[in-house]
Design an enzyme around this catalytic site. Structure first.
Site, PDB file in Angstrom:
ATOM      1  CG  ASP A   8      -6.246   8.364   2.994  1.00 34.46           C
ATOM      2  OD1 ASP A   8      -7.035   7.713   2.311  1.00 34.46           O
ATOM      3  OD2 ASP A   8      -5.107   7.943   3.289  1.00 34.46           O
ATOM      4  CB  SER A   9      -8.772   5.103   4.826  1.00 34.30           C
ATOM      5  OG  SER A   9      -7.617   4.918   4.035  1.00 34.30           O
ATOM      6  CB  CYS A  71      -9.385   8.152   0.562  1.00 30.40           C
ATOM      7  SG  CYS A  71      -9.690   6.385   0.761  1.00 30.40           S
ATOM      8  CG  ASN A  72      -7.526   6.624  -5.426  1.00 31.48           C
ATOM      9  OD1 ASN A  72      -7.734   6.974  -6.572  1.00 31.48           O
ATOM     10  ND2 ASN A  72      -6.443   6.988  -4.763  1.00 31.48           N
ATOM     11  CD  GLU A 150      -1.030   2.310   6.304  1.00 27.60           C
ATOM     12  OE1 GLU A 150      -1.844   2.217   7.194  1.00 27.60           O
ATOM     13  OE2 GLU A 150      -1.304   2.786   5.195  1.00 27.60           O
ATOM     14  CB  CYS A 182      -4.051   3.016  -4.073  1.00 25.77           C
ATOM     15  SG  CYS A 182      -3.756   2.771  -2.307  1.00 25.77           S
ATOM     16  CG  HIS A 184      -0.868   3.495   0.794  1.00 27.46           C
ATOM     17  ND1 HIS A 184      -2.083   4.090   1.001  1.00 27.46           N
ATOM     18  CD2 HIS A 184      -0.459   3.038   2.002  1.00 27.46           C
ATOM     19  CE1 HIS A 184      -2.407   3.980   2.288  1.00 27.46           C
ATOM     20  NE2 HIS A 184      -1.444   3.348   2.911  1.00 27.46           N
TER      21      HIS A 184
HETATM   22  N1  DGL Z   1      -6.226   5.427   1.021  1.00 30.28           N
HETATM   23  C1  DGL Z   1      -6.809   4.262   0.430  1.00 30.28           C
HETATM   24  C2  DGL Z   1      -7.095   4.532  -1.044  1.00 30.28           C
HETATM   25  O1  DGL Z   1      -6.549   5.437  -1.647  1.00 30.28           O
HETATM   26  C3  DGL Z   1      -5.915   3.053   0.575  1.00 30.28           C
HETATM   27  C4  DGL Z   1      -5.853   2.502   1.962  1.00 30.28           C
HETATM   28  C5  DGL Z   1      -7.156   1.871   2.426  1.00 30.28           C
HETATM   29  O2  DGL Z   1      -7.590   0.831   1.886  1.00 30.28           O
HETATM   30  O3  DGL Z   1      -7.748   2.432   3.348  1.00 30.28           O
HETATM   31  O4  DGL Z   1      -7.890   3.834  -1.609  1.00 30.28           O
END
Ligand code: DGL
Length: 268
Positions: A8-9, A71-72, A150, A182, A184
């Site tokens: 993920d990011s 990660c979406n 976050e 997402c 989160h």
């Molecule tokens: N993990 C990212 C997503 O699911 C969200 C956080 C980001 O923008 O890096 O899109």
């Protein structure tokens, strides 16, 4: 048995890692959060592809036999690039397709909502897959939600105000369900639900992604050596700070230790 590589990011993908470790208990996992480069949701598709491919390669170098793009934003913008970097023998599971497949298995037709980062919504991929499956898509970027969560602003006035601003005034009253697009958002699912009419179901893709992975690596599970007796899990991040270390506990829902692993050869 080759570990499952999950990336993920940042630390949001730990919600998916958690679901994977529950669906395939005992299987080794290497998680990589690209905390040095988040948020991906505000980056261009080109940059998201560059970062994602770099991490996919890192996970393969660490011996992973399958990849989960948890990660979406990366799933929506970089999946083809990740798949071609991984090559044909490596199953690559994204978080978008399993969610849409689940919608298709549960609903006949009608409107489905999607909320996610700017990069996810701008890619149009959720919308395309939903249209192809016969649904009308109602998509909205809700970019401030991920950073608020976050920062620990969940279950309070800040997250409530943001949810109201994005989802209030009946914006999603006509949909049957909303995909939480997402990593989160599952942490504030109850607050999102409270803002919506009671008929609107929320779809958290973590569990369906874990099931899709299980089917995709079934052969590796059957053919592999015996299941390791103790769980072997590594949680790596490209930049380790106290706030990521603290946040990781919330996203994984149990104590874990993050280790820093710099991505030295990535041009910033
Ligand atoms: N993990 C990212 C997503 O699911 C969200 C956080 C980001 O923008 O890096 O899109």
């Amino acid at each position: 048995m080759k570990p499952i590589g999950i990336f993920d990011s940042g630390i949001g993908g730990l919600t998916v890692a958690r679901a994977v470790s529950e669906a395939i208990p005992g299987h080794p996992i290497v998680y990589f959060g690209d905390t040095a480069h988040l948020p991906y949701g505000e980056k261009s598709a080109t940059l998201i592809q560059r970062y994602s491919v770099r991490i996919a390669r890192e996970l393969l170098d660490l011996g992973c036999g399958s990849l989960v793009v948890a990660c979406n934003s990366a799933s929506s913008n970089a999946l083809d690039a990740i798949r071609s970097a991984a090559g044909p023998g490596i199953p690559v599971i994204d978080v978008v397709t399993p969610a849409v497949n689940w919608v298709q298995s549960k609903y006949e037709r009608g409107a489905i909502g999607v909320i996610g980062t700017r990069a996810t919504i701008a890619s149009g991929w959720y919308q395309q897959l939903l249209h192809e499956a016969g649904f009308t898509a109602q998509a909205k970027a809700t970019p401030l939600l991920a950073s608020a969560i976050e920062e620990g602003f969940q279950h309070g006035r800040v997250s409530s105000a943001l949810i109201e601003a994005y989802l209030g005034e009946g914006a999603f009253d006509s949909v049957q369900a909303i995909i939480l697009g997402c990593t989160h958002y599952p942490l504030i699912a109850d607050q999102i639900s409270a803002q919506l009419p009671s008929h609107v179901e929320l779809i958290d893709s973590a569990n369906v992604v874990a099931q899709a992975l299980r089917s995709a690596i079934q052969e590796q599970l059957v053919d592999g050596a015996e299941i390791p007796s103790s769980t072997s899990q590594r949680f790596l991040v490209s930049d380790l700070t106290d706030s990521f270390a603290r946040g990781a506990q919330r996203f994984y829902a149990s104590p874990i230790t993050l280790q820093e692993r710099k991505l030295s050869s990535l041009l910033d």
